[in-house]
Design an enzyme around this catalytic site. Sequence first.
Site, PDB file in Angstrom:
ATOM      1  N   CYS A 334     -16.373  49.612  91.061  1.00 50.32           N
ATOM      2  CA  CYS A 334     -15.019  49.889  92.044  1.00 50.32           C
ATOM      3  C   CYS A 334     -14.284  51.271  92.523  1.00 50.32           C
ATOM      4  O   CYS A 334     -14.709  50.841  93.053  1.00 50.32           O
ATOM      5  CB  CYS A 334     -13.945  48.978  90.983  1.00 50.32           C
ATOM      6  SG  CYS A 334     -12.303  48.988  91.249  1.00 50.32           S
ATOM      7  N   HIS A 435     -16.627  44.497  87.949  1.00 52.25           N
ATOM      8  CA  HIS A 435     -16.566  45.113  86.517  1.00 52.25           C
ATOM      9  C   HIS A 435     -17.355  44.127  85.523  1.00 52.25           C
ATOM     10  O   HIS A 435     -17.264  42.910  85.856  1.00 52.25           O
ATOM     11  CB  HIS A 435     -15.081  45.061  85.968  1.00 52.25           C
ATOM     12  CG  HIS A 435     -14.040  45.892  86.654  1.00 52.25           C
ATOM     13  ND1 HIS A 435     -14.270  47.482  86.569  1.00 52.25           N
ATOM     14  CD2 HIS A 435     -13.193  45.737  87.472  1.00 52.25           C
ATOM     15  CE1 HIS A 435     -13.893  48.524  87.190  1.00 52.25           C
ATOM     16  NE2 HIS A 435     -12.723  47.303  88.067  1.00 52.25           N
TER      17      HIS A 435
END
Length: 487
Positions: A334, A435
Amino acid sequence: MMKKNIAILGTGSDVGKSIIAAALCRSLADRGVKVAPFKAQNMSNNSGITPEGLEMGRAQIVQAEAAKIPPHVNMNPILLKPTGEKQSQVILNGKVYGNHTAMDYHRNKGFYFKKACEAFDRLEQIHDRIILEGAGSCAEVNLMPSDIVNFAMAEYADADVILAADIHRGGVFAQIIGTLECLPKMYRDMVKGFIINRFRGDIDLFKDGVTWIEKETGKKVLGVLPWYTHFKIDAEDSVEIEECNNFKDFKPDMPAIGIIRLPHIANFTDFHALSKIKGIQTIFIDRPNHLSRFKAVIIPGSKNTRADLEWLINKFKGPLEEYYHSKGYIFGICGGYQMLGEFVDDPDGLEGTPGRTKALNLLPVQTVLKAPKTTTLSDFHWEDAKGKGYEIHMGYTSLSAGASLLEISSRNCTPCTDTDGCMSEDGRLAGTYMHGFFDSSQILLKWLKTIELGGNYPCDDMRSLKERDYLLLKEHFEAHIDMSHIF
């Protein structure tokens, strides 16, 4: 017998409220009770995604898993994600509501309490019992008039209160007595008992302490929970990763993975699957010393990418370049993926002052931060390995060279044929928005082989590991808590 709704409030932060609430949820669920967790307001950068594609605090996602039900934003209607010392992004009912300073948010507490009560009402309509969780200390005298998480919410929910205290910190008698003394009589009367958490040693030696507490308060000690190490439940806050650069027990003959502890680290639970592998060490670091000890270095997610990027460049840019050129592996998730690229552009000032920040320039990707926020539960595959994860990010990242890392087959249950991430030609640099990347055993084993750790490491999917840990949590809780009094 306690009332149908129970609020777990604390003598302070990180005393075990989340874990106790999760244990109660599993105990009730296994008795056939339709139980749900609730926390009016969370402050955490450790969030997750519901099946509807909405964002909420991870603690209530964990508690929903323990209750054997899908997570829903009604369980955590307000999530504050700190972006700096005095400002947070406000997530209301799963969606970005805006960026507020602490003072702005404080001025609008009435509005937010109303929204929290509405969410609670929706939740209570379809469940038999609600287990509420408080925040921090429930006896902050200066904040009590505007506190929407602790006693005000418990009162609205018509809930009895169990006060959680942490004996490991020391001063447990002062924690309990002091908390009660700071409360007005109305709130003090709502407290029906105490759970003392994190006891080390022979519990029999604390019997006199239990007797003293019950005599002084006129309230029951419902149990003393011993310290545990045989299971692990996802935590809400990053307290568990505050200790960095701990090489005290480092084993030179065992492979190690370093995770950079960014100042605004988000979703640190991404690495729980790695930490569970026997034969591999995971160490959080905030200094670039000893990078050569690591088989791979990971840059995690961030709630303030540009600020953390500047910190990373100041401290790690040269050492990371040297580490890569000496055949090290670097992986970004991310915000960490964005930082590996050429720049991060924030034209609308979503994270603060508008502008562009030069990145590490290790991957041929460029990032522009733009609303709306992407929040998805995603199915993906990396060549022949399949995985499930979730995406929480602002904006988009484009590739000018290199190859995509993942193929996305669905987002929020809708089929798609997208790609995600980037991997360098030599395979030693890679990044993804995904994630939960390591939570699928196929993906984890493939990544370990990619960084030249192809041994037979036992890797189970996190879903099965979590179920085992919820069972162990329930057994641990029920062995030491007076369940008959609670139920």
